[in-house]
Design an enzyme around this catalytic site. Structure first.
Site, PDB file in Angstrom:
ATOM      1  N   HIS A  61       0.865  -1.178   0.000  1.00  0.00           N
ATOM      2  CA  HIS A  61       0.000   0.000   0.000  1.00  0.00           C
ATOM      3  C   HIS A  61       0.903   1.230   0.000  1.00  0.00           C
ATOM      4  CE1 HIS A  61       1.035  -0.594   4.207  1.00  0.00           C
ATOM      5  NE2 HIS A  61       0.464   0.549   4.560  1.00  0.00           N
ATOM      6  N   HIS A  63       1.198   3.975   2.241  1.00  0.00           N
ATOM      7  CA  HIS A  63       1.623   4.744   3.401  1.00  0.00           C
ATOM      8  C   HIS A  63       3.132   4.962   3.296  1.00  0.00           C
ATOM      9  CE1 HIS A  63      -2.070   3.746   6.100  1.00  0.00           C
ATOM     10  NE2 HIS A  63      -2.217   4.891   5.465  1.00  0.00           N
ATOM     11  N   ASP A  65       5.710   4.823   5.169  1.00  0.00           N
ATOM     12  CA  ASP A  65       6.726   3.910   5.695  1.00  0.00           C
ATOM     13  C   ASP A  65       6.911   2.666   4.819  1.00  0.00           C
ATOM     14  OD1 ASP A  65       4.148   3.149   6.494  1.00  0.00           O
ATOM     15  OD2 ASP A  65       4.835   2.168   8.315  1.00  0.00           O
ATOM     16  N   HIS A  66       6.120   2.557   3.747  1.00  0.00           N
ATOM     17  CA  HIS A  66       6.252   1.420   2.836  1.00  0.00           C
ATOM     18  C   HIS A  66       6.760   1.812   1.454  1.00  0.00           C
ATOM     19  CE1 HIS A  66       4.139  -1.644   5.369  1.00  0.00           C
ATOM     20  NE2 HIS A  66       3.775  -0.527   5.973  1.00  0.00           N
ATOM     21  N   HIS A 138      -6.800  -3.165   6.028  1.00  0.00           N
ATOM     22  CA  HIS A 138      -6.115  -2.025   6.639  1.00  0.00           C
ATOM     23  C   HIS A 138      -7.010  -0.793   6.471  1.00  0.00           C
ATOM     24  CE1 HIS A 138      -2.835   0.061   8.389  1.00  0.00           C
ATOM     25  NE2 HIS A 138      -2.339   0.602   7.282  1.00  0.00           N
ATOM     26  N   ASP A 206       0.409  -4.661   7.926  1.00  0.00           N
ATOM     27  CA  ASP A 206      -0.643  -3.641   7.981  1.00  0.00           C
ATOM     28  C   ASP A 206      -2.020  -4.219   7.684  1.00  0.00           C
ATOM     29  OD1 ASP A 206       1.957  -2.341   7.608  1.00  0.00           O
ATOM     30  OD2 ASP A 206       0.799  -0.481   7.579  1.00  0.00           O
ATOM     31  N   HIS A 265       7.616  -5.416  11.130  1.00  0.00           N
ATOM     32  CA  HIS A 265       6.800  -4.199  11.176  1.00  0.00           C
ATOM     33  C   HIS A 265       6.400  -3.849  12.612  1.00  0.00           C
ATOM     34  CE1 HIS A 265       3.522  -1.332  10.187  1.00  0.00           C
ATOM     35  NE2 HIS A 265       4.231  -1.138   9.075  1.00  0.00           N
TER      36      HIS A 265
END
Length: 305
Positions: A61, A63, A65-66, A138, A206, A265
């Site tokens: 996805h 976000h 941090d990914h 998520h 997530d 994570h």
């Protein structure tokens, strides 16, 4: 043989000794990356690997941090004089998100090919893998990934001779191709034995626990799953923010009957995930803590030992 490395195991923000989320696999001269959090290219170099052979990138996805490590990684690939096309896989909006990040890396010497997933499940054949993307739960559209290396049966020389199959067709048949000559059709099943056990890896971060995760992880040789929180009192927070606890990940691993579980994570607030490993192993004994650089060489069953 399949090499697997957890490059980064942090969630939300990087910490000293804990880069953000990313996984790399190496198989048959090609590298595959799942997610690309901040620090990914540094983690690759710390592992002693290289960015140039990355042929496929899969995103769970969007976000930060990914995916926040992507611009720097693309620049590093360009500086390594890569010219081969790069395939990216991710939820709807992938091309728009990547092109937005590329404002600071506008010129690349290689083509990017986008595969955007819109359905609940999508199966792809890329770089020697069968990749299954499956939707999870998520607070934005998010997918897990199962990577499989399928293995056909061994070539049976005696069967090929008994059937008088021309020698020139042996290699194509071994590769799964159907051949024809003078009205006679030769198919792979005429010369191949039963399929052999391959390798299966499932990766999910997530998400709340879902039936789709359990179904797709079933029988995996390695299940890599988020363990955002270890503390029992964080269960409510996990539900609210659509994340998973270490205990919940272990529950999925047990139900899916996987061979091994790696947790990843972690929340920045969970400085010592090892404090909760004992209780997690009571649920699924073959549970291990992921850490940056944790890696394994996975061998096919007949090569083990």
């Amino acid at each position: 043989m399949l090499d697997i490395c957890l490059l980064g195991t942090g969630g939300m923000m990087p910490l000293p000794g804990r880069w953000l989320t990313s996984l790399m696999t190496r198989y048959n001269g090609s590298n595959l990356l799942i997610d690309c959090g901040e620090g990914t290219q540094i983690a690759i170099r710390e592992k002693g690997w290289t960015v140039k052979p990355v042929d496929v990138m899969c995103f769970t996805h969007y976000h930060a941090d990914h995916i926040s490590g992507l611009p720097g990684l693309l620049l590093a690939m360009a500086n390594a004089e890569r010219t081969e096309p790069l395939t990216m896989v991710g939820p709807r909006g992938l091309e728009r998100v990547v092109n937005g990040l590329r404002v600071i890396v506008s010129e690349l010497p290689f083509e990017i090919r986008f595969i955007e997933i819109t359905e609940a499940e999508r199966v792809l054949e890329l770089a020697g893998y069968r990749i299954t993307a499956f939707r999870v739960n998520h607070n934005m559209i998010c997918y897990g990934y199962t990577l499989e290396i399928l293995r056909q049966g061994k070539f049976d020389v005696e069967r090929a001779r008994e059937r008088n199959i021309p020698l020139k067709f042996w290699n194509p048949l071994q590769k799964g191709q159907t051949m024809e000559e003078d009205g006679v059709v030769y198919t792979p099943d005429m010369v191949l034995g039963p399929s052999r056990k391959g390798l299966k890896i499932t990766y999910c971060t997530d998400s709340r626990p879902t039936a789709s995760i359990t179904a797709h992880a079933a029988g995996s040789d390695l299940f890599i799953c988020e363990g955002m929180y270890g503390e029992p009192e964080k269960q409510k927070k996990a539900r609210e923010h659509k994340h998973m606890t270490m205990a919940e990940a272990a529950g999925i691993a047990r139900e899916a009957e996987v061979r091994e579980l790696w947790l990843t994570h972690y929340s920045p607030s969970m400085v010592h995930p090892e404090w909760f490993l004992g209780d997690t192993r009571k649920i699924f004994p073959a549970t291990y803590l992921g850490k940056d650089g944790k890696s394994v060489e996975m061998k096919f069953e007949e090569d083990e030992g």
